[in-house]
Design a protein around this motif. Structure first.
Motif, PDB file in Angstrom:
ATOM      1  N   GLY A  61      29.451 -14.627  20.297  1.00  0.00           N
ATOM      2  CA  GLY A  61      28.574 -14.855  21.436  1.00  0.00           C
ATOM      3  C   GLY A  61      27.214 -14.204  21.258  1.00  0.00           C
ATOM      4  O   GLY A  61      26.175 -14.795  21.575  1.00  0.00           O
ATOM      5  N   PHE A  62      27.202 -12.974  20.732  1.00  0.00           N
ATOM      6  CA  PHE A  62      25.947 -12.275  20.463  1.00  0.00           C
ATOM      7  C   PHE A  62      25.108 -13.059  19.453  1.00  0.00           C
ATOM      8  O   PHE A  62      23.881 -13.194  19.618  1.00  0.00           O
ATOM      9  N   ALA A  63      25.753 -13.583  18.410  1.00  0.00           N
ATOM     10  CA  ALA A  63      25.035 -14.347  17.388  1.00  0.00           C
ATOM     11  C   ALA A  63      24.440 -15.627  17.967  1.00  0.00           C
ATOM     12  O   ALA A  63      23.316 -16.015  17.617  1.00  0.00           O
ATOM     13  N   ILE A  64      25.164 -16.278  18.871  1.00  0.00           N
ATOM     14  CA  ILE A  64      24.639 -17.485  19.513  1.00  0.00           C
ATOM     15  C   ILE A  64      23.419 -17.130  20.364  1.00  0.00           C
ATOM     16  O   ILE A  64      22.386 -17.817  20.331  1.00  0.00           O
ATOM     17  N   GLY A  73      18.016 -12.301  23.496  1.00  0.00           N
ATOM     18  CA  GLY A  73      18.991 -13.351  23.767  1.00  0.00           C
ATOM     19  C   GLY A  73      20.411 -12.892  23.460  1.00  0.00           C
ATOM     20  O   GLY A  73      21.348 -13.195  24.206  1.00  0.00           O
ATOM     21  N   GLY A  74      20.577 -12.137  22.356  1.00  0.00           N
ATOM     22  CA  GLY A  74      21.888 -11.591  22.033  1.00  0.00           C
ATOM     23  C   GLY A  74      22.375 -10.627  23.102  1.00  0.00           C
ATOM     24  O   GLY A  74      23.551 -10.645  23.489  1.00  0.00           O
ATOM     25  N   GLY A 295      29.418  -3.249  16.006  1.00  0.00           N
ATOM     26  CA  GLY A 295      29.581  -4.636  15.570  1.00  0.00           C
ATOM     27  C   GLY A 295      28.307  -5.436  15.713  1.00  0.00           C
ATOM     28  O   GLY A 295      27.980  -6.263  14.847  1.00  0.00           O
ATOM     29  N   PHE A 296      27.551  -5.212  16.774  1.00  0.00           N
ATOM     30  CA  PHE A 296      26.302  -5.940  16.971  1.00  0.00           C
ATOM     31  C   PHE A 296      25.241  -5.503  15.959  1.00  0.00           C
ATOM     32  O   PHE A 296      24.508  -6.334  15.408  1.00  0.00           O
ATOM     33  N   LEU A 297      25.132  -4.197  15.703  1.00  0.00           N
ATOM     34  CA  LEU A 297      24.155  -3.708  14.720  1.00  0.00           C
ATOM     35  C   LEU A 297      24.446  -4.260  13.334  1.00  0.00           C
ATOM     36  O   LEU A 297      23.533  -4.696  12.616  1.00  0.00           O
ATOM     37  N   LEU A 298      25.724  -4.263  12.945  1.00  0.00           N
ATOM     38  CA  LEU A 298      26.080  -4.771  11.624  1.00  0.00           C
ATOM     39  C   LEU A 298      25.899  -6.282  11.541  1.00  0.00           C
ATOM     40  O   LEU A 298      25.566  -6.807  10.470  1.00  0.00           O
ATOM     41  N   MET A 299      26.121  -6.986  12.642  1.00  0.00           N
ATOM     42  CA  MET A 299      25.829  -8.427  12.655  1.00  0.00           C
ATOM     43  C   MET A 299      24.351  -8.666  12.383  1.00  0.00           C
ATOM     44  O   MET A 299      23.979  -9.559  11.606  1.00  0.00           O
TER      45      MET A 299
END
Length: 383
Positions: A61-64, A73-74, A295-299
């Motif tokens: 969802g964050f990537a979208i 947006g993330g 997880g968001f930082l590594l994405m």
């Protein structure tokens, strides 16, 4: 930003069923209906979420959201999808002291704990079928499960994940070179530096009891280690905060997290509120941000280059090894604390068997399972 937030908020209100169901909801909404991205881009986001530690469906969802509106947006996607479960679990945490003494409520919670056995068993079986097809993967799964059951600790969990990654990179690498040209990989090192800074800070705060910094440290470290997302967070959280929260209270939070829509990682909201009684809302916010942040930082580090990275055979082997170990972690969690804390008498085991059979044969929605187990638990208190 409002469009992204509102779309994900609507999904956060109805997304029962765990990470696999969330990914299905996302695909229908953002690929089929809204056409914010095509199926290939969406598949690459799902693959990246499997490779990185963190909450799988929330990372997708964050990537979208990032694809649609950049970093803001993330964040809008994360806030929208997570807000309903955050609010519900926080309310459960701060009000449960009053109503937990009611026998009917105790019955409902016990019923939801039995549901947790069914759900974790189903998730374990599904992931075993998907990730443990080769003999090496099956052995990694079994070794991980045995090690965690016999020596449950955060250190052992880290050790088996590292071992699985190394063995997978050697033995589960496909023979063909998927990307012969090996084009250069471009990573966003600023996000990587921020991740390393947060991780280093967590190592400093982890030994300082009774500080909000320790809560951040505990949950950030768990978020940095969870491969597979969803139910896999359970054993790591139990090892990290189990000394500060009673097993029954921990399983209560887990059962409640099962009963509501949204990401499983918002169990951190419930636990954070319990850990920081001086200001439960602050504890809940810090714990929730901390467990999602890694997880968001590594994405963000590898989002643009993931397709190239995942095609390299040794990386694919490492991913296969880690996935096999994740199944082993689930097997261990299914035994302790899920099964041992929920199944107390023969009737409990009978209800688990019935629930698992209904789930596999008739495939009811998670809402029906929640209602059924909650009602059964309440009725048993009247017998």
């Amino acid at each position: 930003m409002w469009q992204i937030f509102s779309r994900f908020l609507a999904l956060g209100l109805i997304s029962f069923g765990g990470p696999a169901a969330h990914i299905g909801y996302f695909r229908k909404a953002f690929v089929d209906d809204l056409q914010w991205l095509d199926s290939k881009q969406y598949a690459s986001f799902v693959a990246l979420s499997q490779f990185m530690p963190g909450p799988g469906s929330s990372q997708v969802g964050f990537a979208i959201g990032y694809h649609k509106g950049g970093v803001l947006g993330g964040l809008a996607a994360f806030l929208g999808f997570t807000l309903p479960s955050f609010l519900l679990l926080f309310l459960f945490a701060v009000t449960s002291a009053q109503w937990l003494e009611i026998s009917a409520v105790q019955g409902i919670i016990h019923g939801l704990k039995l549901l947790a056995v069914v759900v974790v068993a189903d998730a374990t079986l599904s992931m075993f079928t998907q990730f443990c097809q080769r003999k090496t993967a099956k052995m990694l799964m079994a070794t991980t499960a045995v090690a965690i059951i016999l020596m449950p600790s955060m250190l052992m969990q880290i050790a088996v994940l590292v071992m699985a990654a190394i063995i997978g990179g050697i033995l589960l690498t496909r023979g063909e070179n998927i990307t012969p040209e090996n084009p250069p990989i471009t990573l966003n090192y600023s996000w990587l530096a921020l991740f390393i800074l947060c991780l280093a800070s967590s190592l400093y705060f982890i030994g300082q009891d009774d500080t909000i910094g320790q809560i951040f440290a505990q949950f950030f470290q768990v978020g940095s280690l969870v491969f597979g997302g969803g139910h896999v967070v359970l054993p790591l959280l139990e090892a990290s905060v189990g000394d500060y929260i009673t097993p029954d209270r921990f399983l209560t939070g887990y059962a409640l997290a099962q009963a509501i829509p949204g990401p499983m990682f918002t169990l951190a909201t419930f636990l954070g509120a319990d850990l920081w009684l001086e200001s439960p809302i602050l504890g809940a916010i810090v714990a929730t941000i901390a467990i999602f942040l890694p997880g968001f930082l590594l994405m963000l580090v590898g989002l643009k280059s993931w397709h190239t990275i995942s095609q390299r055979p040794h990386i694919a082997g490492v991913l296969a090894g880690v996935n096999a170990a994740v199944v082993g972690l689930l097997f261990a969690a299914l035994y302790q604390p899920v099964f041992t804390s929920a199944v107390i008498m023969p009737l409990d085991m009978a209800l688990v068997i019935i629930g698992f059979s209904l789930l596999k044969v008739f495939k009811p929605g998670i809402v029906w399972l929640v209602m059924g187990f909650a009602a059964t638990g309440a009725l048993l208190t009247l017998i």
